[in-house]
Design an enzyme around this catalytic site. Structure first.
Site, PDB file in Angstrom:
ATOM      1  N   GLU A 154      -2.374   6.241   7.545  1.00 38.08           N
ATOM      2  CA  GLU A 154      -1.823   7.131   8.584  1.00 38.08           C
ATOM      3  C   GLU A 154      -2.448   6.833   9.945  1.00 38.08           C
ATOM      4  OE1 GLU A 154       0.594   9.044   8.544  1.00 38.08           O
ATOM      5  OE2 GLU A 154       0.978   9.539   6.439  1.00 38.08           O
ATOM      6  N   GLY A 178     -29.770  10.292  -7.530  1.00 37.62           N
ATOM      7  CA  GLY A 178     -29.075   9.495  -8.551  1.00 37.62           C
ATOM      8  C   GLY A 178     -27.870  10.225  -9.120  1.00 37.62           C
ATOM      9  N   TRP A 214       0.830  -1.216   0.000  1.00 41.32           N
ATOM     10  CA  TRP A 214       0.000   0.000   0.000  1.00 41.32           C
ATOM     11  C   TRP A 214       0.863   1.264   0.000  1.00 41.32           C
ATOM     12  CZ3 TRP A 214      -4.435  -1.652  -1.355  1.00 41.32           C
ATOM     13  CH2 TRP A 214      -4.986  -2.798  -0.808  1.00 41.32           C
ATOM     14  N   ILE A 215       1.851   1.325  -0.866  1.00 42.21           N
ATOM     15  CA  ILE A 215       2.799   2.431  -0.797  1.00 42.21           C
ATOM     16  C   ILE A 215       2.462   3.499  -1.846  1.00 42.21           C
ATOM     17  CG2 ILE A 215       5.250   3.074  -0.846  1.00 42.21           C
ATOM     18  CD1 ILE A 215       4.280   1.164   1.529  1.00 42.21           C
TER      19      ILE A 215
HETATM   20  P1  TGC Z   1       5.641   2.654  21.195  1.00 40.00           P
HETATM   21  O1  TGC Z   1       6.344   1.357  21.120  1.00 40.00           O
HETATM   22  O2  TGC Z   1       5.010   3.051  22.481  1.00 40.00           O
HETATM   23  O3  TGC Z   1       6.537   3.887  20.786  1.00 40.00           O
HETATM   24  C1  TGC Z   1       7.688   3.707  20.055  1.00 40.00           C
HETATM   25  C2  TGC Z   1       8.497   4.981  20.111  1.00 40.00           C
HETATM   26  O4  TGC Z   1       7.902   5.953  19.247  1.00 40.00           O
HETATM   27  C3  TGC Z   1       7.552   7.127  19.999  1.00 40.00           C
HETATM   28  N1  TGC Z   1       6.279   7.581  19.438  1.00 40.00           N
HETATM   29  C4  TGC Z   1       6.157   8.619  18.624  1.00 40.00           C
HETATM   30  N2  TGC Z   1       7.046   9.512  18.160  1.00 40.00           N
HETATM   31  C5  TGC Z   1       6.607  10.469  17.333  1.00 40.00           C
HETATM   32  N3  TGC Z   1       5.333  10.554  16.930  1.00 40.00           N
HETATM   33  C6  TGC Z   1       4.405   9.660  17.352  1.00 40.00           C
HETATM   34  N4  TGC Z   1       3.143   9.732  16.920  1.00 40.00           N
HETATM   35  C7  TGC Z   1       4.799   8.650  18.244  1.00 40.00           C
HETATM   36  N5  TGC Z   1       4.159   7.619  18.852  1.00 40.00           N
HETATM   37  C8  TGC Z   1       5.078   6.984  19.570  1.00 40.00           C
HETATM   38  C9  TGC Z   1       7.428   6.678  21.417  1.00 40.00           C
HETATM   39  O5  TGC Z   1       7.637   7.740  22.293  1.00 40.00           O
HETATM   40  C10 TGC Z   1       8.527   5.648  21.487  1.00 40.00           C
HETATM   41  O6  TGC Z   1       9.774   6.341  21.572  1.00 40.00           O
HETATM   42  P2  TGC Z   1      10.970   5.713  22.438  1.00 40.00           P
HETATM   43  O7  TGC Z   1      12.021   6.784  22.431  1.00 40.00           O
HETATM   44  O8  TGC Z   1      10.402   5.438  23.794  1.00 40.00           O
HETATM   45  O9  TGC Z   1      11.374   4.468  21.723  1.00 40.00           O
HETATM   46  O10 TGC Z   1       4.634   2.628  20.078  1.00 40.00           O
HETATM   47  P3  TGC Z   1       3.175   3.035  20.279  1.00 40.00           P
HETATM   48  O11 TGC Z   1       2.573   2.062  21.263  1.00 40.00           O
HETATM   49  O12 TGC Z   1       3.021   4.463  20.586  1.00 40.00           O
HETATM   50  O13 TGC Z   1       2.613   2.731  18.832  1.00 40.00           O
HETATM   51  C11 TGC Z   1       1.493   1.973  18.697  1.00 40.00           C
HETATM   52  C12 TGC Z   1       0.700   2.568  17.542  1.00 40.00           C
HETATM   53  C13 TGC Z   1      -0.411   1.584  17.223  1.00 40.00           C
HETATM   54  C14 TGC Z   1       0.096   3.908  17.945  1.00 40.00           C
HETATM   55  C15 TGC Z   1       1.612   2.772  16.328  1.00 40.00           C
HETATM   56  O14 TGC Z   1       2.222   1.576  16.022  1.00 40.00           O
HETATM   57  C16 TGC Z   1       0.858   3.298  15.141  1.00 40.00           C
HETATM   58  O15 TGC Z   1       0.707   4.513  15.004  1.00 40.00           O
HETATM   59  N6  TGC Z   1       0.345   2.403  14.242  1.00 40.00           N
HETATM   60  C17 TGC Z   1      -0.283   2.841  12.991  1.00 40.00           C
HETATM   61  C18 TGC Z   1       0.721   2.781  11.882  1.00 40.00           C
HETATM   62  C19 TGC Z   1       0.465   3.805  10.814  1.00 40.00           C
HETATM   63  O16 TGC Z   1      -0.140   4.832  11.021  1.00 40.00           O
HETATM   64  N7  TGC Z   1       0.994   3.542   9.650  1.00 40.00           N
HETATM   65  C20 TGC Z   1       0.923   4.537   8.572  1.00 40.00           C
HETATM   66  C21 TGC Z   1       1.822   4.152   7.440  1.00 40.00           C
HETATM   67  S1  TGC Z   1       2.236   5.469   6.375  1.00 40.00           S
HETATM   68  C22 TGC Z   1       0.815   5.824   5.568  1.00 40.00           C
HETATM   69  O17 TGC Z   1      -0.231   5.347   5.826  1.00 40.00           O
HETATM   70  C23 TGC Z   1       0.957   6.827   4.507  1.00 40.00           C
HETATM   71  S2  TGC Z   1      -0.503   7.231   3.684  1.00 40.00           S
HETATM   72  C24 TGC Z   1       0.089   8.638   2.985  1.00 40.00           C
HETATM   73  C25 TGC Z   1      -0.759   9.283   2.019  1.00 40.00           C
HETATM   74  O18 TGC Z   1      -0.963   8.755   0.901  1.00 40.00           O
HETATM   75  O19 TGC Z   1      -1.191  10.442   2.322  1.00 40.00           O
HETATM   76  P1  FAD Z   2      -4.683  -3.719   9.659  1.00 43.12           P
HETATM   77  O1  FAD Z   2      -3.596  -3.176  10.478  1.00 43.12           O
HETATM   78  O2  FAD Z   2      -4.655  -5.161   9.305  1.00 43.12           O
HETATM   79  O3  FAD Z   2      -6.056  -3.382  10.393  1.00 43.12           O
HETATM   80  C1  FAD Z   2      -7.268  -4.071  10.075  1.00 43.12           C
HETATM   81  C2  FAD Z   2      -8.368  -3.611  11.050  1.00 43.12           C
HETATM   82  O4  FAD Z   2      -8.017  -3.946  12.380  1.00 43.12           O
HETATM   83  C3  FAD Z   2      -8.577  -2.090  11.029  1.00 43.12           C
HETATM   84  O5  FAD Z   2      -9.952  -1.807  11.071  1.00 43.12           O
HETATM   85  C4  FAD Z   2      -7.908  -1.635  12.311  1.00 43.12           C
HETATM   86  O6  FAD Z   2      -8.466  -0.441  12.838  1.00 43.12           O
HETATM   87  C5  FAD Z   2      -8.208  -2.817  13.213  1.00 43.12           C
HETATM   88  N1  FAD Z   2      -7.291  -2.898  14.352  1.00 43.12           N
HETATM   89  C6  FAD Z   2      -5.941  -2.906  14.330  1.00 43.12           C
HETATM   90  N2  FAD Z   2      -5.458  -3.005  15.579  1.00 43.12           N
HETATM   91  C7  FAD Z   2      -6.511  -3.040  16.405  1.00 43.12           C
HETATM   92  C8  FAD Z   2      -6.679  -3.141  17.831  1.00 43.12           C
HETATM   93  N3  FAD Z   2      -5.626  -3.224  18.646  1.00 43.12           N
HETATM   94  N4  FAD Z   2      -7.928  -3.162  18.330  1.00 43.12           N
HETATM   95  C9  FAD Z   2      -9.012  -3.086  17.500  1.00 43.12           C
HETATM   96  N5  FAD Z   2      -8.928  -3.010  16.162  1.00 43.12           N
HETATM   97  C10 FAD Z   2      -7.699  -2.977  15.631  1.00 43.12           C
HETATM   98  N6  FAD Z   2       1.578   2.772   4.191  1.00 43.12           N
HETATM   99  C11 FAD Z   2       2.866   3.187   4.041  1.00 43.12           C
HETATM  100  O7  FAD Z   2       3.753   2.744   4.762  1.00 43.12           O
HETATM  101  N7  FAD Z   2       3.177   4.113   3.109  1.00 43.12           N
HETATM  102  C12 FAD Z   2       2.258   4.652   2.272  1.00 43.12           C
HETATM  103  O8  FAD Z   2       2.593   5.503   1.431  1.00 43.12           O
HETATM  104  C13 FAD Z   2       0.907   4.216   2.389  1.00 43.12           C
HETATM  105  N8  FAD Z   2      -0.044   4.684   1.527  1.00 43.12           N
HETATM  106  C14 FAD Z   2      -1.295   4.145   1.571  1.00 43.12           C
HETATM  107  C15 FAD Z   2      -2.218   4.488   0.568  1.00 43.12           C
HETATM  108  C16 FAD Z   2      -3.471   3.890   0.556  1.00 43.12           C
HETATM  109  C17 FAD Z   2      -4.440   4.233  -0.534  1.00 43.12           C
HETATM  110  C18 FAD Z   2      -3.845   2.984   1.576  1.00 43.12           C
HETATM  111  C19 FAD Z   2      -5.207   2.349   1.599  1.00 43.12           C
HETATM  112  C20 FAD Z   2      -2.934   2.646   2.551  1.00 43.12           C
HETATM  113  C21 FAD Z   2      -1.644   3.199   2.554  1.00 43.12           C
HETATM  114  N9  FAD Z   2      -0.687   2.815   3.502  1.00 43.12           N
HETATM  115  C22 FAD Z   2       0.604   3.249   3.381  1.00 43.12           C
HETATM  116  C23 FAD Z   2      -0.978   1.757   4.446  1.00 43.12           C
HETATM  117  C24 FAD Z   2      -1.826   2.189   5.628  1.00 43.12           C
HETATM  118  O9  FAD Z   2      -1.085   2.941   6.530  1.00 43.12           O
HETATM  119  C25 FAD Z   2      -2.399   0.933   6.276  1.00 43.12           C
HETATM  120  O10 FAD Z   2      -3.395   0.438   5.400  1.00 43.12           O
HETATM  121  C26 FAD Z   2      -2.961   1.185   7.655  1.00 43.12           C
HETATM  122  O11 FAD Z   2      -1.955   1.537   8.560  1.00 43.12           O
HETATM  123  C27 FAD Z   2      -3.723  -0.043   8.189  1.00 43.12           C
HETATM  124  O12 FAD Z   2      -2.965  -1.203   8.040  1.00 43.12           O
HETATM  125  P2  FAD Z   2      -3.626  -2.493   7.341  1.00 43.12           P
HETATM  126  O13 FAD Z   2      -4.223  -2.050   6.058  1.00 43.12           O
HETATM  127  O14 FAD Z   2      -2.629  -3.555   7.288  1.00 43.12           O
HETATM  128  O15 FAD Z   2      -4.829  -2.875   8.304  1.00 43.12           O
END
Ligand code: TGC
Ligand code: FAD
Length: 387
Positions: free
Chosen positions: A367, A344, A166-167
């Site tokens: 995100e 529609g 999903w990048i």
């Molecule tokens: P945790 O193990 O507690 O923390 C690890 C370390 O990270 C620090 N930290 C942060 N730092 C900066 N900003 C934040 N938001 C931070 N959250 C945590 C934390 O202080 C710790 O630092 P250190 O020094 O103690 O090691 O991790 P956590 O329990 O906080 O994380 C759990 C969780 C679920 C919140 C995290 O894994 C998470 O956010 N998961 C979601 C992953 C996600 O959002 N992926 C997105 C991929 S990129 C994308 O989707 C691009 S789409 C772009 C587009 O097209 O627009």
């Molecule tokens: P999963 O993590 O498998 O989650 C599945 C379901 O489980 C979700 O409903 C979630 O809310 C739920 N869930 C997860 N954990 C829990 C919990 N503890 N309790 C209850 N429910 C939970 N990623 C990148 O790195 N770079 C990018 O550029 C990027 N671009 C993207 C562009 C698009 C169009 C899309 C769709 C995604 C992109 N992503 C990117 C990935 C995106 O960040 C992930 O899709 C997102 O973080 C969710 O991961 P997943 O799809 O594997 O779902």
């Protein structure tokens, strides 16, 4: 004086002259260059790459980074307004800018060496080098700590193996910011996409973000020198720090999408005559539109305050989570409701709500999913990690 329907509380009066100028310039670009073509681009599943040079020339790539790297040096509120105005056009265009700015240029600036900054940032600001950000893996994006992609040290090189899913920009990019497990924890690497063993495969059949490139990345013994490693961060806080930047911008973007949907229904319902009067003269539709305006106003205030906190250096990730959750939820509800009000006509891309609604299905997932952000706020309130 009548109020502006998409800015009932005159949030614009809270902006500086420079912020207003940025908003006006991007609004003009969206009106003149994005909106006329975006319905067709979405239908065709095509990212309108031809817009990139103008986006770059306007200083919208890495807009918050310093001028010494060829960037505009704007403040966080201006970056938010850029996201808002671009997403009023389409989430895909805003995504392109978010990824390039917050997920690729930001880590090079914040975690890179001076040599890496000089080498990459000016070209990225010009749109000549496009980046993508590889964090998510196929087995579960919400839990990036469970990363399977590895980088192993081999002499002066690193050898990367694994896959990302999903990048955004994957098939457009000249460089990928890749996060991988090493013997010393998670580290980030700048991987040129023409390196042997790297492959990007575009993901098709998407019903959302169709005007954006989304790819899977594969790493098969990708060998890069240590000079491509981001030297100044280790651990999950590296990628999470980038996500905080991008999520901040995403709190603003959906405001634009919601404004576009509200504008569409206000105009449409004035002209649509049913049961002898315009649909806009019915109480039910007025209440729905009033509800949209109320929720847009709250979201605007939330993002502006978040931006002021960011500019003051005090913004906390939990605040970003609350705003991302609230504002994307606001926009997706409004887009779906607007689609319904159009009847529609609302099911075609002649009108923007269905496109925004479909796009926002991605925005509410990427995100950090809505659930992830709710649990971040829950953890803040209780002190208990419920993930
Ligand atoms: P945790 O193990 O507690 O923390 C690890 C370390 O990270 C620090 N930290 C942060 N730092 C900066 N900003 C934040 N938001 C931070 N959250 C945590 C934390 O202080 C710790 O630092 P250190 O020094 O103690 O090691 O991790 P956590 O329990 O906080 O994380 C759990 C969780 C679920 C919140 C995290 O894994 C998470 O956010 N998961 C979601 C992953 C996600 O959002 N992926 C997105 C991929 S990129 C994308 O989707 C691009 S789409 C772009 C587009 O097209 O627009
Ligand atoms: P999963 O993590 O498998 O989650 C599945 C379901 O489980 C979700 O409903 C979630 O809310 C739920 N869930 C997860 N954990 C829990 C919990 N503890 N309790 C209850 N429910 C939970 N990623 C990148 O790195 N770079 C990018 O550029 C990027 N671009 C993207 C562009 C698009 C169009 C899309 C769709 C995604 C992109 N992503 C990117 C990935 C995106 O960040 C992930 O899709 C997102 O973080 C969710 O991961 P997943 O799809 O594997 O779902």
């Amino acid at each position: 004086m009548p109020l502006n329907p998409t800015d009932l509380f005159d949030i614009r009066s809270l902006l500086s002259e420079e912020e207003r100028a940025v908003q006006d310039a991007v609004a003009r670009f969206t009106d003149e260059k994005v909106i006329p073509i975006i319905g067709d681009a979405f239908d065709q599943g095509r990212f309108p790459k031809e817009l990139v040079p103008e986006i770059a020339a306007m200083g919208l790539l890495g807009s918050s980074l310093p001028e010494q790297y060829g960037c505009a040096g704007l403040n966080a509120v201006s970056y938010g307004l850029i996201c808002q105005e671009l997403e009023r056009g389409d989430s895909g265009i805003r995504s392109f800018v978010s990824v390039q700015s917050s997920l690729c240029m930001y880590p090079i600036y914040a975690y890179g060496s001076e040599e890496q900054r000089q080498r990459y940032l000016p070209g990225m600001a010009k749109g000549e080098i496009i980046g993508c950000f590889g964090l998510t893996e196929p087995h579960g994006g919400s839990d990036p700590a469970n990363m399977k992609t590895t980088a192993k040290k081999d002499g002066g090189d690193w050898v990367i193996n694994g896959a990302k899913m999903w990048i955004t920009n994957g098939n457009l990019a000249q460089i990928a910011i890749v996060w991988a497990q090493t013997d010393d924890g998670i580290q980030g690497f700048i991987v040129p996409t023409d390196t042997k063993g790297f492959a990007a495969q575009e993901i098709h059949k998407k019903m959302s973000l169709r005007a954006s490139v989304t790819s899977a990345l594969f790493f098969d013994n990708v060998r890069i020198p240590d000079s491509q490693r981001l030297p100044n961060v280790k651990g999950l806080k590296g990628p999470l720090g980038c996500l905080t930047q991008a999520r901040y911008g995403i709190t603003w973007g959906p405001i634009g999408a919601a404004q576009a949907c509200l504008t569409e229904v206000v105009n449409y319902t004035k002209e649509r005559i049913l049961f002898g009067r315009p649909v806009s003269a019915t109480q039910a539709v007025q209440i729905k539109m009033a509800e949209m305006a109320r929720r847009i106003t709250l979201a605007q205030l939330l993002s502006l305050q978040l931006g002021r906190l960011k500019d003051a250096g005090t913004m906390q990730p939990t605040q970003v989570s609350l705003a991302k959750w609230n504002n994307v939820r606001m926009a997706i509800d409004i887009a779906r409701e607007a689609r319904d009000i159009l009847g529609g006509s609302g099911i075609t891309t002649e009108y923007c709500p269905i496109r925004h609604a479909l796009n926002l299905e991605s925005v509410i997932t990427y995100e950090g999913t809505e659930t992830v952000h709710q649990l971040v706020v829950g953890r803040e309130l209780t002190g208990i990690n419920a993930f």
